[in-house]
Write an enzyme that holds these catalytic residues in place. Structure first.
Site, PDB file in Angstrom:
ATOM      1  CG  ASP A  55      -1.765   1.245   1.352  1.00 50.56           C
ATOM      2  OD1 ASP A  55      -1.777   2.042   0.394  1.00 50.56           O
ATOM      3  OD2 ASP A  55      -2.390   1.436   2.405  1.00 50.56           O
ATOM      4  CD  GLU A 133      34.457  13.663   5.356  1.00 51.45           C
ATOM      5  OE1 GLU A 133      34.147  14.749   5.905  1.00 51.45           O
ATOM      6  OE2 GLU A 133      35.584  13.440   4.896  1.00 51.45           O
ATOM      7  CD  GLU A 135      30.546  15.949  11.358  1.00 49.02           C
ATOM      8  OE1 GLU A 135      31.730  16.275  11.114  1.00 49.02           O
ATOM      9  OE2 GLU A 135      29.651  16.773  11.596  1.00 49.02           O
ATOM     10  CD  GLU A 188      33.874  15.732  13.711  1.00 47.33           C
ATOM     11  OE1 GLU A 188      33.996  16.839  14.265  1.00 47.33           O
ATOM     12  OE2 GLU A 188      34.439  15.457  12.632  1.00 47.33           O
ATOM     13  CD  GLU A 195      33.751  12.651  10.053  1.00 52.79           C
ATOM     14  OE1 GLU A 195      34.522  12.453   9.094  1.00 52.79           O
ATOM     15  OE2 GLU A 195      33.520  13.777  10.526  1.00 52.79           O
ATOM     16  CG  HIS A 244      31.708  17.795   5.348  1.00 51.60           C
ATOM     17  ND1 HIS A 244      32.821  17.966   6.145  1.00 51.60           N
ATOM     18  CD2 HIS A 244      30.787  18.679   5.817  1.00 51.60           C
ATOM     19  CE1 HIS A 244      32.581  18.903   7.038  1.00 51.60           C
ATOM     20  NE2 HIS A 244      31.345  19.352   6.857  1.00 51.60           N
ATOM     21  NE  ARG A 315      40.182  20.577   6.980  1.00 48.77           N
ATOM     22  CZ  ARG A 315      39.825  19.334   6.669  1.00 48.77           C
ATOM     23  NH1 ARG A 315      38.555  18.997   6.701  1.00 48.77           N
ATOM     24  NH2 ARG A 315      40.723  18.431   6.329  1.00 48.77           N
ATOM     25  CD  GLU A 332      35.056  18.286   2.458  1.00 52.08           C
ATOM     26  OE1 GLU A 332      34.603  18.061   3.596  1.00 52.08           O
ATOM     27  OE2 GLU A 332      36.220  18.696   2.250  1.00 52.08           O
ATOM     28  NE  ARG A 334      33.812  22.429   4.956  1.00 49.69           N
ATOM     29  CZ  ARG A 334      34.451  21.608   5.800  1.00 49.69           C
ATOM     30  NH1 ARG A 334      35.037  20.510   5.324  1.00 49.69           N
ATOM     31  NH2 ARG A 334      34.493  21.873   7.093  1.00 49.69           N
TER      32      ARG A 334
END
Length: 442
Positions: A55, A133, A135, A188, A195, A244, A315, A332, A334
């Site tokens: 369903d 990645e 967390e 972390e 992580e 990320h 970063r 990457e 983020r």
């Protein structure tokens, strides 16, 4: 019977499988499943061939009650036992694709949304890889029943401050039993935050892995007497949880993003892919950071991206280029967090990046300063804009972006927007403790 199905049946017989879980996800990426009792292992051949009716009107974001019948068909490549259920070795699981009864793929199946995007570019020879990645927080309760972090550890701490060593060891062992190639695990930045990173792979396999990863971690930690959350920002004043996403494109076995003859060793395709991610970042945020709570993570001061820029190794920017080159060259992003549906997020990221390549979108020069130290007027002078600051802003950005809307498809886009409007309206009319503390004496 194919060799693959034959091997699955043999493994099920070896494990004494008595129940088969047929798993899929709703529009939010939340796992759903049905369990089928097996009299004999070779029953699974018919289930793989014919599927099983269910369903669909009871699944959020799927269909209305007047067209409720849908079919689950197991993907043989996703067969797995469940190591977090050792007392039930007779249980296995398949991740399923969803179809209409007449045999067409169901447009509202998030897994189909990603498969469709991947097929579109595989015809051009591209293979899209993602390494996420995710967390998460491990939680406990105090004497009053309040949710608290299970420890007071910080980034890369060791025991006794880091109380998560045993958790992560158990999690890694069980994930490896599920064929995860775990690269690293650590505490972390925030108390109770952890992580575990696993190796990048083809996007569909990785999206399946994210769902399994979250499900396994919650189940394993629950058996140890604690709770896990992938909520982006569970605690005020602490870092939130991101996911990320490292991305790369391959063609004929070679990394398309790598060019040894440029100063940065990044190809034109890599730069245009970045350009696409930056251009579509506001709309992407609606899909990759899809909850009200997501935007309490995306604020200055907590290492989360806020400004739409890219940098080499930087970063503080939305897009970062890690130092690895050759096969490991990657981009990457983020902004995503683990509350997102990975199938929808990966499809949207791929379409954004490929739109950049197809339209040769120049991302400009890399930003190599700490953008968190600049004021908004200073950043605007540099041509750097900000991500949406709320779910309301994000879904309005999505409404204006035909590329990301196209990645989702009409069905998912309409259902997604309907749900997000309701989520925002529900949030904005509520009165919170903060407001009572701030305004009650007016």
């Amino acid at each position: 019977m194919s060799d693959k199905i034959g091997k699955i049946i043999a493994k099920m017989d070896e494990c004494g499988v008595k129940f088969v879980r047929l798993q899929f996800v709703d529009i939010h990426g939340k796992p759903k499943n049905m369990a089928i009792p097996l009299v004999r292992p070779d029953q699974i051949e018919d289930i793989i061939k014919d599927g099983l009716l269910f369903d669909g009107s009871s699944i959020e974001g799927f269909v209305d009650i007047n067209e409720s019948d849908l079919v689950l068909k197991p993907d043989p490549d996703t067969f797995s036992t469940l190591p977090w259920r050792p007392e039930e070795k007779g249980v296995c699981r398949f991740i399923c694709d969803v179809y209409w009864p007449e045999g067409k793929p169901f447009e509202g199946d998030p897994r189909y949304v990603l498969k469709k995007a991947l097929d579109k570019y595989s015809h051009l020879g591209y293979e899209y890889n993602v390494g996420p990645e995710p967390e998460f927080f491990i939680l406990d309760q105090d004497e009053d029943g309040n949710i608290i972090p299970h420890d007071c550890g910080a980034y890369f701490d060791v025991e006794p401050v880091d109380q998560g060593t045993d958790f992560r060891r158990k999690l890694v062992m069980d994930l490896e039993a599920l064929n995860f190639d775990v690269e690293v695990s650590h505490h972390e930045v925030a108390p109770g935050q952890h992580e575990i990173d696993f190796k990048f792979d083809k996007a569909l396999k990785t999206a399946d892995a994210v769902i399994t990863f979250k499900q396994a971690i919650k189940a394993i930690v629950d058996k140890m007497g604690y709770m896990v959350t992938f909520m982006p920002k569970p605690f005020f004043g602490e870092n939130g949880s991101g996911m990320h996403c490292h991305q790369s494109l391959f063609k004929d076995g070679e990394n398309v993003f790598y060019d040894p003859d440029t100063e940065t060793q990044l190809s034109e395709e890599a730069m245009y892919f970045i350009g696409g991610l930056l251009k579509h970042a506001p709309a992407l945020s609606a899909v990759c950071a899809p909850t009200v709570n997501s935007y309490k993570r995306l604020v200055p001061g907590y290492e989360a991206p806020v400004y739409i820029a890219y940098g080499l190794k930087n970063r503080s920017t939305l897009v970062r280029i890690p130092a690895s080159r050759g096969k490991g060259t990657r981009v990457e992003l983020r902004m995503p967090d683990p509350s997102c549906n990975p199938y929808l997020a990966f499809a949207a990221m791929l379409e954004a990046g490929m739109n950049g390549i197809q339209n040769r979108i120049d991302p400009g020069e890399p930003t190599e300063i700490d953008v968190f130290e600049k004021s908004i007027p200073e950043l605007r002078e540099m041509g750097i804009e900000t991500l949406p600051s709320s779910l309301w802003e994000a879904y309005h950005a999505l409404e204006e972006d035909d590329v990301i809307k196209g990645a989702l498809g009409d069905h998912v886009y309409e259902k997604f927007m309907e749900i997000k409007h309701k989520e925002w309206d529900d949030y904005r009319v509520r009165v919170f403790k903060y407001e009572l503390e701030r305004y009650l004496d007016i």
